[in-house]
Design an enzyme around this catalytic site. Structure first.
Site, PDB file in Angstrom:
ATOM      1  N   LYS A  76      -4.755   4.020  -9.535  1.00  0.00           N
ATOM      2  CA  LYS A  76      -4.748   2.429  -9.435  1.00  0.00           C
ATOM      3  C   LYS A  76      -4.528   2.464  -7.689  1.00  0.00           C
ATOM      4  O   LYS A  76      -3.799   3.299  -7.432  1.00  0.00           O
ATOM      5  CB  LYS A  76      -3.324   1.993  -9.949  1.00  0.00           C
ATOM      6  CG  LYS A  76      -3.155   0.342  -9.560  1.00  0.00           C
ATOM      7  CD  LYS A  76      -2.017  -0.081 -10.675  1.00  0.00           C
ATOM      8  CE  LYS A  76      -1.890  -1.592 -10.583  1.00  0.00           C
ATOM      9  NZ  LYS A  76      -0.604  -2.204 -11.321  1.00  0.00           N
ATOM     10  N   SER A 151      -1.639  -5.994 -14.149  1.00  0.00           N
ATOM     11  CA  SER A 151      -2.495  -6.007 -13.028  1.00  0.00           C
ATOM     12  C   SER A 151      -3.438  -4.676 -13.029  1.00  0.00           C
ATOM     13  O   SER A 151      -4.274  -4.571 -12.223  1.00  0.00           O
ATOM     14  CB  SER A 151      -1.553  -5.892 -11.784  1.00  0.00           C
ATOM     15  OG  SER A 151      -0.654  -4.898 -11.760  1.00  0.00           O
ATOM     16  N   SER A 175       2.084  -4.664 -16.640  1.00  0.00           N
ATOM     17  CA  SER A 175       0.908  -4.283 -15.902  1.00  0.00           C
ATOM     18  C   SER A 175       0.224  -3.082 -16.469  1.00  0.00           C
ATOM     19  O   SER A 175      -1.005  -2.683 -16.020  1.00  0.00           O
ATOM     20  CB  SER A 175       0.926  -4.084 -14.503  1.00  0.00           C
ATOM     21  OG  SER A 175       0.774  -5.531 -13.973  1.00  0.00           O
TER      22      SER A 175
HETATM   23  N1  GLN Z   1       1.641 -10.157 -14.789  1.00  0.00           N
HETATM   24  C1  GLN Z   1       3.100  -9.734 -14.251  1.00  0.00           C
HETATM   25  C2  GLN Z   1       3.025 -10.296 -12.712  1.00  0.00           C
HETATM   26  O1  GLN Z   1       2.055 -11.085 -12.513  1.00  0.00           O
HETATM   27  C3  GLN Z   1       3.320  -8.396 -14.311  1.00  0.00           C
HETATM   28  C4  GLN Z   1       2.478  -7.743 -13.215  1.00  0.00           C
HETATM   29  C5  GLN Z   1       3.083  -6.233 -13.267  1.00  0.00           C
HETATM   30  O2  GLN Z   1       3.664  -5.729 -14.061  1.00  0.00           O
HETATM   31  N2  GLN Z   1       2.658  -5.629 -12.031  1.00  0.00           N
HETATM   32  O3  GLN Z   1       3.956 -10.365 -12.095  1.00  0.00           O
END
Ligand code: GLN
Length: 484
Positions: A76, A151, A175
């Site tokens: 990532k 994400s 995410s």
């Molecule tokens: N969707 C969540 C956010 O927008 C979690 C994102 C994540 O786990 N990095 O913060």
């Protein structure tokens, strides 16, 4: 080739059935041919990948190969990689080349893994659909009009489309698990502190955790074996011995107590998802587990608490991107103030700016007690729910996400609708517990994830539980059309 397991690849590389250079070329060719449909990679590191593969072949020839020697992996784009651009999905870091590798990257490289490139992601990991990336949205390989989740959407789409055997991700509120669910793959978010956060660009430091997106629990176990462990450079990394995750995969499930939280099957869950989740849980009963109804009463607080804590921490973490030390700098600043404000306004996208504004608000002197302090207190209640439940049962199961992959563009004008995607995953991060998502039967041709949550540092048990299901079912082997 692209459907082989990590164990098969490792064995066949050792037997010289093919070289790491050939394997790496195979994946680079797939990325070049297929990724234009998905946009799952921000950077493809062709040259350094082939060089690392050639070195891996030398090590294999000499007979001093490590457990992952010659196996391609994608990271990532939140993990710093020496010499290869690290953007975090942001314009702010469009030109950032880290001078060092993140610990997770270094550990996997030391084990012999070959980095193919860096995967697309929501900007600074803020999002659930991969649509906040400065480098464009990622398409879900099962239906390219839909989101892959986020994400870690690039990692999930790339693994599902067999553009890499395995990828790293990070999970602050879901995410890893949510994109794994939406792309039909296996994802594990370890216990907070299990993997080092050093060199992993910080979003919300008390929640962020690195993990794996793979096609099976067995593959994930191979990778986690190399990623996990204490790091003296990360003061929050846990000094807890790392068991052998591969060794535990086959353990018997007789007597396993599974808790089903009633709050995870309440209104808001697509009823077709509830059905396939229940069917998977019946498989576990056939494998010797018992099922118990439990309650996590503070579940409705998880999303609101998270959207105070995470923005607060992000507003502090992202203060370092000021146009001075690194990252985007505006043209012709009038003075220092103009340099800061314009660089940040130009470098950060709308969602990141929204979070910084919320974060600075909840941390401001007049509102600190009302929001941030209150959120920290509620966070403890959420953790206590799990603590209580995990004295009655060994693991908790439920859906990973309330819906299957939604159409691109469907939710990105409604932040609250977007935030509710993580309703089943966020509480785990607030408590610091490990969680996994594994694919079960699809709904209307779209993948569904079963979430498995365990007690602190019980990753081995989670991987074992996931693996036993994957031995008697085939859902994890399905490949999206066009990417077989
Ligand atoms: N969707 C969540 C956010 O927008 C979690 C994102 C994540 O786990 N990095 O913060």
């Amino acid at each position: 080739m692209q459907n082989k397991t990590i164990a098969q690849l490792a064995a066949e590389l050792r037997l010289r059935h093919y070289s790491s250079v050939e394997l790496t070329q195979h994946y680079l060719e797939r990325i070049q041919r297929l990724d234009p449909q998905l946009n799952s990679f921000i950077t493809v590191a062709t040259e350094s990948a082939l060089a690392a593969a050639a070195q891996a072949d030398q090590a294999l020839k000499r007979g001093d190969a490590g457990p992952l020697t010659g196996i391609p992996i994608a990271h990532k784009d939140i993990f710093c990689t020496a010499g290869v651009k690290t953007t975090c999905g942001s314009k702010m870091l469009h030109n950032f080349i880290a001078p060092y590798d993140a610990t997770v990257v270094a550990k996997l490289a030391a084990a012999g893994a070959v980095m193919l490139g860096k995967t697309n992601m929501d900007e600074f990991a803020m999002g659930s659909s991969n649509e906040t990336s400065f480098y464009g949205a990622v398409a879900n390989p099962w239906d390219r009009s839909r989101v892959p989740g986020g994400s870690s959407g690039g990692s999930a789409a790339a693994v599902a489309a067999r553009l890499c055997p395995v990828a790293t991700g990070t999970d602050t509120g879901g995410s890893i698990r949510q994109p794994a669910a939406l792309c039909g793959i296996t994802g594990i978010k370890p216990t907070y502190g299990r993997c080092s956060r050093w060199g992993m660009i910080a979003f919300a430091s008390s929640l962020d955790q690195a993990g794996v997106l793979a096609r099976s629990a067995a593959d994930a176990a191979f990778i986690l074996d190399e990623m996990a462990g204490f790091d003296e450079r990360d003061s929050t990394s846990a000094e807890v011995a790392v068991p052998d995750y591969v060794d535990a995969l086959d353990d018997d499930l007789h007597g396993l107590r599974i808790g089903l939280p009633k709050e995870y099957f309440a209104a808001g869950l697509d009823s077709r998802i509830a059905t396939v989740i229940q069917d998977a849980i019946k498989e576990y009963e056939r494998l010797g587990a018992t099922v118990h109804d439990i309650s996590l009463p503070n579940t409705p607080l998880a999303v609101p608490v998270y959207y105070v804590v995470a923005p607060a921490e992000c507003s502090s973490n992202l203060a370092r991107f000021d146009g001075v030390r690194y990252g985007h700098r505006c043209d012709n600043p009038l003075d220092l103030q103009d340099l800061y404000t314009r660089s940040r306004a130009e470098g950060f996208g709308a969602e990141v700016q929204r979070r910084i504004l919320i974060g600075t608000y909840v941390l401001s002197a007049g509102y600190y007690d009302a929001y941030y302090l209150k959120a920290q207190q509620l966070r403890q209640l959420i953790a206590d729910d799990f603590k209580r439940a995990l004295t009655q049962v060994d693991v908790i199961m439920g859906p990973t996400s309330p819906t299957t992959a939604f159409p691109l563009g469907a939710k990105n004008t409604d932040p609250v609708a977007m935030y509710l995607n993580d309703i089943y995953t966020i509480a785990t991060n607030l408590a610091g517990l490990p969680g996994m998502s594994i694919p079960v039967a699809p709904v209307d041709g779209l993948p569904v994830g079963l979430q498995i949550i365990g007690n602190y540092f019980e990753e081995a048990r989670l991987l074992n539980i996931a693996h036993r299901l994957q031995q008697v079912t085939h859902w994890h082997q399905a490949a999206p059309t066009g990417f077989e």
